[in-house]
Scaffold this active site. Structure first.
Site, PDB file in Angstrom:
ATOM      1  N   ASP A  98       0.651  -1.089  -0.060  1.00  0.00           N
ATOM      2  CA  ASP A  98       0.238   0.078   0.181  1.00  0.00           C
ATOM      3  C   ASP A  98       0.899   1.313   0.115  1.00  0.00           C
ATOM      4  O   ASP A  98       1.633   1.299   0.762  1.00  0.00           O
ATOM      5  CB  ASP A  98      -0.930   0.010   1.188  1.00  0.00           C
ATOM      6  CG  ASP A  98      -2.105   0.687   1.059  1.00  0.00           C
ATOM      7  OD1 ASP A  98      -3.303   0.326   1.410  1.00  0.00           O
ATOM      8  OD2 ASP A  98      -2.196   1.823   0.416  1.00  0.00           O
ATOM      9  N   ASP A 199      -2.590   4.849  -2.337  1.00  0.00           N
ATOM     10  CA  ASP A 199      -3.552   5.455  -1.417  1.00  0.00           C
ATOM     11  C   ASP A 199      -4.119   6.931  -2.007  1.00  0.00           C
ATOM     12  O   ASP A 199      -3.121   7.749  -2.199  1.00  0.00           O
ATOM     13  CB  ASP A 199      -3.062   5.728  -0.207  1.00  0.00           C
ATOM     14  CG  ASP A 199      -4.318   6.196   0.933  1.00  0.00           C
ATOM     15  OD1 ASP A 199      -5.065   5.291   0.946  1.00  0.00           O
ATOM     16  OD2 ASP A 199      -4.068   7.089   1.477  1.00  0.00           O
ATOM     17  N   GLU A 250      -6.158   4.290  -5.842  1.00  0.00           N
ATOM     18  CA  GLU A 250      -7.474   4.427  -5.033  1.00  0.00           C
ATOM     19  C   GLU A 250      -7.734   5.897  -5.417  1.00  0.00           C
ATOM     20  O   GLU A 250      -7.012   6.704  -4.970  1.00  0.00           O
ATOM     21  CB  GLU A 250      -7.298   4.169  -3.561  1.00  0.00           C
ATOM     22  CG  GLU A 250      -8.434   4.138  -2.902  1.00  0.00           C
ATOM     23  CD  GLU A 250      -8.545   4.879  -1.452  1.00  0.00           C
ATOM     24  OE1 GLU A 250      -7.446   5.779  -1.372  1.00  0.00           O
ATOM     25  OE2 GLU A 250      -9.275   4.605  -0.667  1.00  0.00           O
ATOM     26  N   HIS A 323     -10.822  -2.201   4.000  1.00  0.00           N
ATOM     27  CA  HIS A 323     -10.674  -1.895   5.383  1.00  0.00           C
ATOM     28  C   HIS A 323     -11.518  -0.472   5.587  1.00  0.00           C
ATOM     29  O   HIS A 323     -11.513  -0.238   6.846  1.00  0.00           O
ATOM     30  CB  HIS A 323      -9.268  -1.717   5.726  1.00  0.00           C
ATOM     31  CG  HIS A 323      -8.527  -0.522   4.769  1.00  0.00           C
ATOM     32  ND1 HIS A 323      -8.309  -0.684   3.484  1.00  0.00           N
ATOM     33  CD2 HIS A 323      -8.178   0.580   5.164  1.00  0.00           C
ATOM     34  CE1 HIS A 323      -7.848   0.284   3.103  1.00  0.00           C
ATOM     35  NE2 HIS A 323      -7.726   1.303   3.898  1.00  0.00           N
ATOM     36  N   ASP A 324     -12.157   0.141   4.592  1.00  0.00           N
ATOM     37  CA  ASP A 324     -12.894   1.304   4.742  1.00  0.00           C
ATOM     38  C   ASP A 324     -14.272   1.289   4.693  1.00  0.00           C
ATOM     39  O   ASP A 324     -15.278   2.256   5.018  1.00  0.00           O
ATOM     40  CB  ASP A 324     -12.344   2.461   3.785  1.00  0.00           C
ATOM     41  CG  ASP A 324     -11.220   2.876   3.873  1.00  0.00           C
ATOM     42  OD1 ASP A 324     -10.244   3.071   2.750  1.00  0.00           O
ATOM     43  OD2 ASP A 324     -10.294   2.778   5.168  1.00  0.00           O
TER      44      ASP A 324
END
Ligand code: TEU
Length: 554
Positions: A98, A199, A250, A323-324
């Site tokens: 990430d 990210d 993302e 995870h969000d």
């Protein structure tokens, strides 16, 4: 078959803090991942994406990096990482890191220098501005509540933070910043990493002059240099290694038009993006915790739009969870014990049947559900904690806020992975950092591993189909019954094969006519045992949450 290896791949996301704890501190770590690699290999996934494991104060659970070239001691050491990547590669899988480069932690040495003096050489590595009229420089809002500017008394200026105050935004307009980040990326690729999930990578360019936003749904104003920055990365970091690596951007708020450009192979910027359109159909635009309920047609329309928009150029990622996001079984499925398994399988079938690269988030493969949060003090996530504090500060309805948090908090995705029915669900020998869902007593990997009709078996079968059926990779996508409020159906077709993916996304039985074309079509996957292996009638009676995939011509 497409040349790009990642078009036939399935990616598994690990949130290391909640996956498996090997050293008994109640927090997941690299040793725990190594111990559980066989579970991923048996599942059949091709790529593992690790949420951040870099050194970090953990304000945002690692999305606040204080040293890009070290592993946080919570998770282990660089030697542990080298051991992990060797084992992942030995099992024939790839590992993607990430990449959090829109911002760093305020404890990163770069920011410590930058904030030390206005004249420090690293001052311009971040975004500093004078007060405007004695207040913040503009009306930009943080994603974690409050203004996106923090006053620094020592040097008498504000710095920008689109997320937490402890996550200052880097200034990508500064070529020295871009060079330092490029060098870091090459360092990880040389260490064996197979790519990056980037990210909020569409946030790295801010509009010149940092103008005020003009709508309440805009938190800040994006600049026009993202393509330039990504092309620069492609020409430098990935130069000469194109095709070997997987790059996923993302991109909250990205449009289909922009995604066509970002993922156009001729432009070489990214392989795919995470778009958010289907993740906002049940949320009010101004407030994600204001749940407006699921309209299945809106959900289908959002995903179908992306299927058609990237049909001729570019490539989709396919995801329900990360995870969000809250757990999809509780959000778009039906987590009542009588319908939990069927709805988890049905949602998996309609997602994995689409054109794109599917992502499986830890626990999704066993149908993990939201946690039964009741009290504000149960939340750990900075986004949730800050939101509830702002609700109290503004005097808003705290009961409604708690209901919205229970449905949408990111902590729903971050409760420990449920390995077995034992203490702490087999995640750790000690009390975990976040409570384990009580339903781990029956909802866990061990209970499903050998069960032919389990959610886990269904995910294994879907992943196997992705590897075996070219039509799943290359087939055209055509919606069927697009306006039906309960049935989700579409076809995938190449010259050689045609699939019908059809699901009843509700509890009541529905009978649908699929047309003569499908007479004698072969059932390649169903979620109700005993379904006939071939169609003998064009009339399908689908029980509650029943999903089927039929094939012609294989
Ligand atoms: O999230 C980006 C983002 O858009 C978040 O606002 C996310 O959509 C939101 O929390 C869901 O409501 C990325 C990471 O995935 C997230 O974990 C980080 O907190 C964030 O960036 C900052 O790095």
């Amino acid at each position: 078959m497409n040349a790009a290896w990642w078009k036939t791949a399935v990616v598994y996301q690990i949130y290391p803090r909640s996956f498996a704890d090997s050293d008994g501190d109640g927090i997941g770590d690299l040793g725990g991942i190594i111990e559980r690699l066989d579970h991923l290999h048996d599942l059949g996934v091709d790529v593992i994406w690790l949420s951040p494991i870099y050194r970090s104060p953990q304000t945002d659970n690692g999305y606040d990096v204080s040293d890009y070239r070290d592993i946080d001691p919570l998770f282990g050491t660089l030697a542990d990482f080298d051991g992990l990547i060797a084992k992942v590669h030995a099992l024939g899988m790839k590992l993607v890191m990430d990449l959090v480069v829109n911002h760093t932690s305020d404890e990163h040495p770069w920011f410590v220098d930058s904030r030390s003096a206005r004249g420090n050489p690293k001052r311009d590595w971040y975004i500093w501005r004078d007060a405007r009229g004695g207040a913040v420089p503009n009306n930009w809002e943080s994603f974690f509540s409050g203004p996106a500017w923090q006053w620094d008394e020592f040097t008498g200026q504000y710095y920008l933070h689109l997320f937490a105050r402890k996550q200052p935004d880097l200034n990508w307009a500064n070529p020295d910043v871009r060079k330092a980040l490029r060098d870091m990326m090459v360092w990880w690729l040389d260490r064996g990493v197979d790519g990056f999930r980037m990210d909020v990578i569409n946030f790295i360019s801010k509009a010149d002059g940092l103008p005020d936003t003009i709508s309440p749904q805009q938190r800040f104003v994006v600049g026009d240099a993202v393509h330039t920055y990504l092309a620069e990365l492609a020409d430098t970091v990935f130069d000469g290694r194109a095709g070997e690596f997987l790059t996923i951007g993302e991109m909250p708020g990205v449009t289909t038009e922009e995604a066509r450009l970002y993922t156009d192979p001729a432009r070489g910027e990214l392989d795919m993006v995470f778009q958010f359109e289907h993740m906002s159909v049940d949320q009010r635009p101004e407030n994600k915790f204001d749940d407006i309920g699921l309209d299945l047609v809106a959900l289908k329309t959002a995903l179908h739009r992306w299927q058609s928009a990237l049909a001729d150029v570019g490539w989709n990622s396919l995801y329900w969870n990360n995870h969000d996001q809250p757990r999809v079984v509780s959000r778009f499925g039906d987590d009542h014990p009588d319908h939990w398994a069927a709805s988890a399988k049905a949602l998996a079938a309609v997602l994995h049947g689409m054109r794109g690269t599917p992502f499986v988030y830890q626990g999704e493969e066993i149908g993990m559900t939201n946690y039964p949060f009741r009290f504000p003090q149960e939340y750990a996530d900075i986004e949730s904690v800050n939101y509830f504090r702002s609700v109290l500060d503004q005097g808003w309805d705290s009961a409604a806020a708690l209901a919205g948090l229970a449905k949408m908090s990111r902590d729903n995705a971050r409760t420990p992975m449920q390995w077995d029915a034992g203490p702490h669900a087999g995640f750790s020998s000690e009390k975990p950092w976040l409570p384990v869902n009580p339903n781990h007593s029956w909802l866990n990997v061990a209970a499903q591993t050998a069960a032919a009709d389990s959610v886990l078996a269904h995910y294994r079968a879907l992943i196997r189909l992705r590897h075996e059926l070219p039509v799943l990779v290359d087939g055209d996508f055509t919606p069927v019954m697009a306006d039906d409020p309960q049935i989700w159906a579409y076809t995938r077709a190449t010259a050689q094969e045609k699939l019908l993916v059809i699901a009843n996304c509700g509890r009541t039985t529905r009978t649908v006519d699929v047309g003569l074309e499908w007479m004698s079509a072969e059932l390649v996957l169903g979620n109700v045992s005993g379904t006939a292996a071939a169609l003998t009638s064009t009339s399908l009676a689908l029980s509650g949450w029943e999903a089927r995939i039929y094939c012609l011509g294989s």
